[in-house]
Design a protein around this motif. Structure first.
Motif, PDB file in Angstrom:
ATOM      1  N   PRO A   1       3.227   6.599  -1.469  1.00 50.88           N
ATOM      2  CA  PRO A   1       4.098   7.597  -0.826  1.00 50.88           C
ATOM      3  C   PRO A   1       5.106   8.231  -1.777  1.00 50.88           C
ATOM      4  CG  PRO A   1       3.838   5.705   0.598  1.00 50.88           C
ATOM      5  CD  PRO A   1       3.220   5.341  -0.723  1.00 50.88           C
ATOM      6  N   TYR A   2       5.512   7.529  -2.828  1.00 51.88           N
ATOM      7  CA  TYR A   2       6.420   8.134  -3.806  1.00 51.88           C
ATOM      8  C   TYR A   2       5.685   9.171  -4.661  1.00 51.88           C
ATOM      9  CZ  TYR A   2       9.703   4.469  -2.604  1.00 51.88           C
ATOM     10  OH  TYR A   2      10.551   3.643  -1.915  1.00 51.88           O
TER      11      TYR A   2
ATOM     12  N   ALA B   1       7.232  10.631   5.519  1.00 52.26           N
ATOM     13  CA  ALA B   1       5.886  11.160   5.290  1.00 52.26           C
ATOM     14  C   ALA B   1       4.821  10.121   5.626  1.00 52.26           C
ATOM     15  CB  ALA B   1       5.747  11.631   3.849  1.00 52.26           C
ATOM     16  N   VAL B   2       4.971   8.892   5.138  1.00 57.33           N
ATOM     17  CA  VAL B   2       3.951   7.882   5.407  1.00 57.33           C
ATOM     18  C   VAL B   2       3.968   7.477   6.877  1.00 57.33           C
ATOM     19  CG1 VAL B   2       5.231   5.768   4.833  1.00 57.33           C
ATOM     20  CG2 VAL B   2       2.786   5.890   4.389  1.00 57.33           C
ATOM     21  N   SER B   3       5.132   7.497   7.520  1.00 53.86           N
ATOM     22  CA  SER B   3       5.200   7.211   8.960  1.00 53.86           C
ATOM     23  C   SER B   3       4.486   8.307   9.757  1.00 53.86           C
ATOM     24  CB  SER B   3       6.652   7.105   9.417  1.00 53.86           C
ATOM     25  OG  SER B   3       7.289   6.028   8.797  1.00 53.86           O
ATOM     26  N   THR B   4       4.675   9.550   9.345  1.00 53.95           N
ATOM     27  CA  THR B   4       3.987  10.660  10.009  1.00 53.95           C
ATOM     28  C   THR B   4       2.481  10.529   9.842  1.00 53.95           C
ATOM     29  OG1 THR B   4       5.871  12.126   9.691  1.00 53.95           O
ATOM     30  CG2 THR B   4       3.744  13.171  10.085  1.00 53.95           C
TER      31      THR B   4
ATOM     32  N   PHE C   1       3.025  15.356   4.305  1.00 52.84           N
ATOM     33  CA  PHE C   1       2.994  14.949   5.708  1.00 52.84           C
ATOM     34  C   PHE C   1       1.624  15.151   6.351  1.00 52.84           C
ATOM     35  CE2 PHE C   1       7.408  15.461   4.782  1.00 52.84           C
ATOM     36  CZ  PHE C   1       8.053  14.539   5.586  1.00 52.84           C
ATOM     37  N   SER C   2       0.660  15.658   5.610  1.00 53.24           N
ATOM     38  CA  SER C   2      -0.655  15.919   6.200  1.00 53.24           C
ATOM     39  C   SER C   2      -1.608  14.773   5.889  1.00 53.24           C
ATOM     40  CB  SER C   2      -1.221  17.234   5.663  1.00 53.24           C
ATOM     41  OG  SER C   2      -1.403  17.147   4.273  1.00 53.24           O
ATOM     42  N   GLY C   3      -2.575  14.603   6.739  1.00 47.84           N
ATOM     43  CA  GLY C   3      -3.559  13.547   6.564  1.00 47.84           C
ATOM     44  C   GLY C   3      -3.219  12.325   7.391  1.00 47.84           C
ATOM     45  N   ARG C   4      -3.885  11.232   7.048  1.00 48.14           N
ATOM     46  CA  ARG C   4      -3.738   9.987   7.792  1.00 48.14           C
ATOM     47  C   ARG C   4      -3.448   8.841   6.835  1.00 48.14           C
ATOM     48  NH1 ARG C   4      -9.094  10.013  11.498  1.00 48.14           N
ATOM     49  NH2 ARG C   4      -8.323   7.957  12.040  1.00 48.14           N
ATOM     50  N   ALA C   5      -2.785   7.799   7.352  1.00 45.82           N
ATOM     51  CA  ALA C   5      -2.484   6.604   6.557  1.00 45.82           C
ATOM     52  C   ALA C   5      -2.897   5.366   7.335  1.00 45.82           C
ATOM     53  CB  ALA C   5      -1.004   6.541   6.215  1.00 45.82           C
ATOM     54  N   ARG C   6      -3.526   4.443   6.658  1.00 40.30           N
ATOM     55  CA  ARG C   6      -3.933   3.191   7.280  1.00 40.30           C
ATOM     56  C   ARG C   6      -2.730   2.287   7.498  1.00 40.30           C
ATOM     57  NH1 ARG C   6      -8.871   0.874   3.837  1.00 40.30           N
ATOM     58  NH2 ARG C   6      -8.723  -0.662   5.479  1.00 40.30           N
ATOM     59  N   GLN C   7      -2.912   1.269   8.339  1.00 36.33           N
ATOM     60  CA  GLN C   7      -1.869   0.273   8.556  1.00 36.33           C
ATOM     61  C   GLN C   7      -1.503  -0.386   7.237  1.00 36.33           C
ATOM     62  OE1 GLN C   7      -4.162  -2.032  11.347  1.00 36.33           O
ATOM     63  NE2 GLN C   7      -2.601  -1.754  12.916  1.00 36.33           N
ATOM     64  N   ARG C   8      -2.520  -0.731   6.456  1.00 36.97           N
ATOM     65  CA  ARG C   8      -2.294  -1.384   5.174  1.00 36.97           C
ATOM     66  C   ARG C   8      -1.393  -0.544   4.270  1.00 36.97           C
ATOM     67  NH1 ARG C   8      -7.180  -1.044   1.323  1.00 36.97           N
ATOM     68  NH2 ARG C   8      -6.320   1.042   1.284  1.00 36.97           N
TER      69      ARG C   8
END
Length: 148
Positions: free
Chosen positions: A14-15, A90-93, A21-28
Protein backbone atom coordinates in the motif's frame (compact mmCIF):
# COMPACT_ATOMS: atom_id res chain seq x y z
CA UNK A 1 14.47 -14.08 -2.78
CA UNK A 2 12.96 -15.45 0.39
CA UNK A 3 9.68 -15.82 2.18
CA UNK A 4 10.40 -12.90 4.55
CA UNK A 5 11.22 -10.66 1.61
CA UNK A 6 7.94 -11.63 -0.07
CA UNK A 7 5.98 -10.93 3.13
CA UNK A 8 7.70 -7.55 3.48
CA UNK A 9 6.80 -6.67 -0.12
CA UNK A 10 3.16 -7.66 0.46
CA UNK A 11 2.97 -5.74 3.75
CA UNK A 12 4.41 -2.55 2.24
CA UNK A 13 2.50 -2.71 -1.06
CA UNK A 14 0.00 0.00 0.00
CA UNK A 15 2.91 2.42 0.49
CA UNK A 16 4.22 1.71 -3.01
CA UNK A 17 0.71 2.17 -4.48
CA UNK A 18 0.12 5.29 -2.42
CA UNK A 19 -3.41 6.52 -3.01
CA UNK A 20 -4.49 3.75 -5.40
CA UNK A 21 -8.16 3.25 -4.57
CA UNK A 22 -9.10 1.09 -7.57
CA UNK A 23 -9.07 -2.67 -7.70
CA UNK A 24 -9.42 -5.27 -4.99
CA UNK A 25 -7.33 -6.40 -2.01
CA UNK A 26 -7.31 -9.80 -0.35
CA UNK A 27 -7.72 -10.30 3.39
CA UNK A 28 -4.08 -11.33 3.55
CA UNK A 29 -2.93 -8.08 1.93
CA UNK A 30 -4.96 -5.96 4.33
CA UNK A 31 -3.90 -7.75 7.49
CA UNK A 32 -0.22 -7.89 6.50
CA UNK A 33 -0.37 -4.11 6.06
CA UNK A 34 -1.94 -3.68 9.51
CA UNK A 35 0.62 -6.06 11.06
CA UNK A 36 3.44 -4.07 9.45
CA UNK A 37 2.06 -0.85 10.94
CA UNK A 38 1.94 -2.39 14.41
CA UNK A 39 5.45 -3.79 13.98
CA UNK A 40 6.87 -0.37 13.11
CA UNK A 41 5.18 1.28 16.11
CA UNK A 42 6.40 -1.47 18.45
CA UNK A 43 9.93 -1.06 17.06
CA UNK A 44 9.78 2.68 17.76
CA UNK A 45 8.67 1.95 21.34
CA UNK A 46 11.45 -0.63 21.83
CA UNK A 47 14.06 1.76 20.43
CA UNK A 48 12.79 4.44 22.80
CA UNK A 49 13.12 2.07 25.78
CA UNK A 50 16.67 1.16 24.76
CA UNK A 51 17.69 4.82 24.37
CA UNK A 52 16.13 5.90 27.67
CA UNK A 53 17.13 2.90 29.79
CA UNK A 54 13.64 1.42 30.08
CA UNK A 55 11.45 4.53 30.34
CA UNK A 56 7.95 4.29 28.99
CA UNK A 57 6.76 6.39 26.07
CA UNK A 58 5.42 9.79 27.15
CA UNK A 59 1.72 10.50 27.08
CA UNK A 60 0.89 11.91 23.61
CA UNK A 61 -1.56 14.36 25.18
CA UNK A 62 1.38 16.14 26.80
CA UNK A 63 2.78 16.95 23.39
CA UNK A 64 6.49 16.95 22.69
CA UNK A 65 7.61 17.80 26.24
CA UNK A 66 10.36 15.75 27.79
CA UNK A 67 13.78 14.48 26.85
CA UNK A 68 15.10 14.30 23.31
CA UNK A 69 14.42 10.52 22.99
CA UNK A 70 10.84 11.17 24.17
CA UNK A 71 10.38 13.88 21.57
CA UNK A 72 11.91 11.74 18.81
CA UNK A 73 9.75 8.72 19.67
CA UNK A 74 6.52 10.73 19.73
CA UNK A 75 7.45 12.60 16.53
CA UNK A 76 8.44 9.38 14.72
CA UNK A 77 5.20 7.67 15.74
CA UNK A 78 3.06 10.64 14.69
CA UNK A 79 4.87 11.02 11.35
CA UNK A 80 4.51 7.31 10.63
CA UNK A 81 0.80 7.39 11.43
CA UNK A 82 0.29 10.48 9.25
CA UNK A 83 2.21 8.86 6.39
CA UNK A 84 0.05 5.73 6.75
CA UNK A 85 -3.40 7.35 6.62
CA UNK A 86 -3.77 7.51 2.83
CA UNK A 87 -2.37 3.98 2.23
CA UNK A 88 -4.67 2.66 4.98
CA UNK A 89 -7.70 4.32 3.39
CA UNK A 90 -6.66 2.98 -0.03
CA UNK A 91 -6.12 -0.62 1.07
CA UNK A 92 -9.32 -0.52 3.16
CA UNK A 93 -11.24 0.71 0.11
CA UNK A 94 -9.75 -2.05 -2.04
CA UNK A 95 -10.63 -4.58 0.69
CA UNK A 96 -14.24 -3.37 0.58
CA UNK A 97 -14.16 -3.60 -3.23
CA UNK A 98 -13.25 -7.27 -2.81
CA UNK A 99 -16.55 -7.70 -0.99
CA UNK A 100 -18.46 -5.77 -3.67
CA UNK A 101 -18.88 -2.56 -1.64
CA UNK A 102 -17.91 0.99 -2.52
CA UNK A 103 -15.24 2.66 -0.39
CA UNK A 104 -17.69 5.23 0.95
CA UNK A 105 -19.23 2.55 3.14
CA UNK A 106 -16.25 3.13 5.48
CA UNK A 107 -18.15 6.11 6.86
CA UNK A 108 -20.29 3.74 8.90
CA UNK A 109 -17.15 2.54 10.71
CA UNK A 110 -17.25 5.80 12.65
CA UNK A 111 -20.70 5.16 14.12
CA UNK A 112 -20.57 5.02 17.90
CA UNK A 113 -20.56 1.50 19.38
CA UNK A 114 -21.57 -0.41 16.24
CA UNK A 115 -18.87 1.04 13.97
CA UNK A 116 -16.26 -1.41 15.22
CA UNK A 117 -18.62 -4.32 14.57
CA UNK A 118 -19.25 -3.09 11.02
CA UNK A 119 -15.52 -2.74 10.46
CA UNK A 120 -14.73 -6.23 11.70
CA UNK A 121 -17.58 -7.74 9.70
CA UNK A 122 -16.48 -5.95 6.51
CA UNK A 123 -12.81 -6.82 6.78
CA UNK A 124 -12.90 -10.36 8.16
CA UNK A 125 -15.35 -11.92 5.72
CA UNK A 126 -14.03 -13.47 2.54
CA UNK A 127 -14.30 -11.48 -0.67
CA UNK A 128 -16.46 -12.21 -3.69
CA UNK A 129 -15.45 -15.25 -5.74
CA UNK A 130 -14.59 -14.44 -9.31
CA UNK A 131 -14.69 -10.99 -10.90
CA UNK A 132 -17.00 -8.28 -9.61
CA UNK A 133 -17.68 -4.65 -10.57
CA UNK A 134 -14.30 -3.57 -9.14
CA UNK A 135 -12.07 -6.00 -11.01
CA UNK A 136 -10.90 -9.58 -11.26
CA UNK A 137 -10.56 -11.87 -8.26
CA UNK A 138 -7.23 -11.01 -6.55
CA UNK A 139 -6.78 -14.69 -5.72
CA UNK A 140 -6.48 -15.33 -9.46
CA UNK A 141 -9.24 -17.93 -9.48
CA UNK A 142 -12.07 -17.61 -11.96
CA UNK A 143 -14.75 -20.15 -11.05
CA UNK A 144 -16.60 -19.59 -14.32
CA UNK A 145 -13.71 -21.31 -16.12
CA UNK A 146 -14.29 -24.51 -14.13
CA UNK A 147 -17.64 -25.17 -15.81
CA UNK A 148 -16.64 -24.65 -19.45
Amino acid sequence: MGRWHDLFLLATEPYRNYGSFSGRARQRDYFLFIAFQWLVIVCIAILHRVLTGGARLPDPEQGLHGSLPDQLAVAATLLFILASIVPWLAVSTRRLHDRGYRGWIMVRWFLPYVGLLFMLWDLLRAGDRGPNAFGPDPRGVNFDDWFE
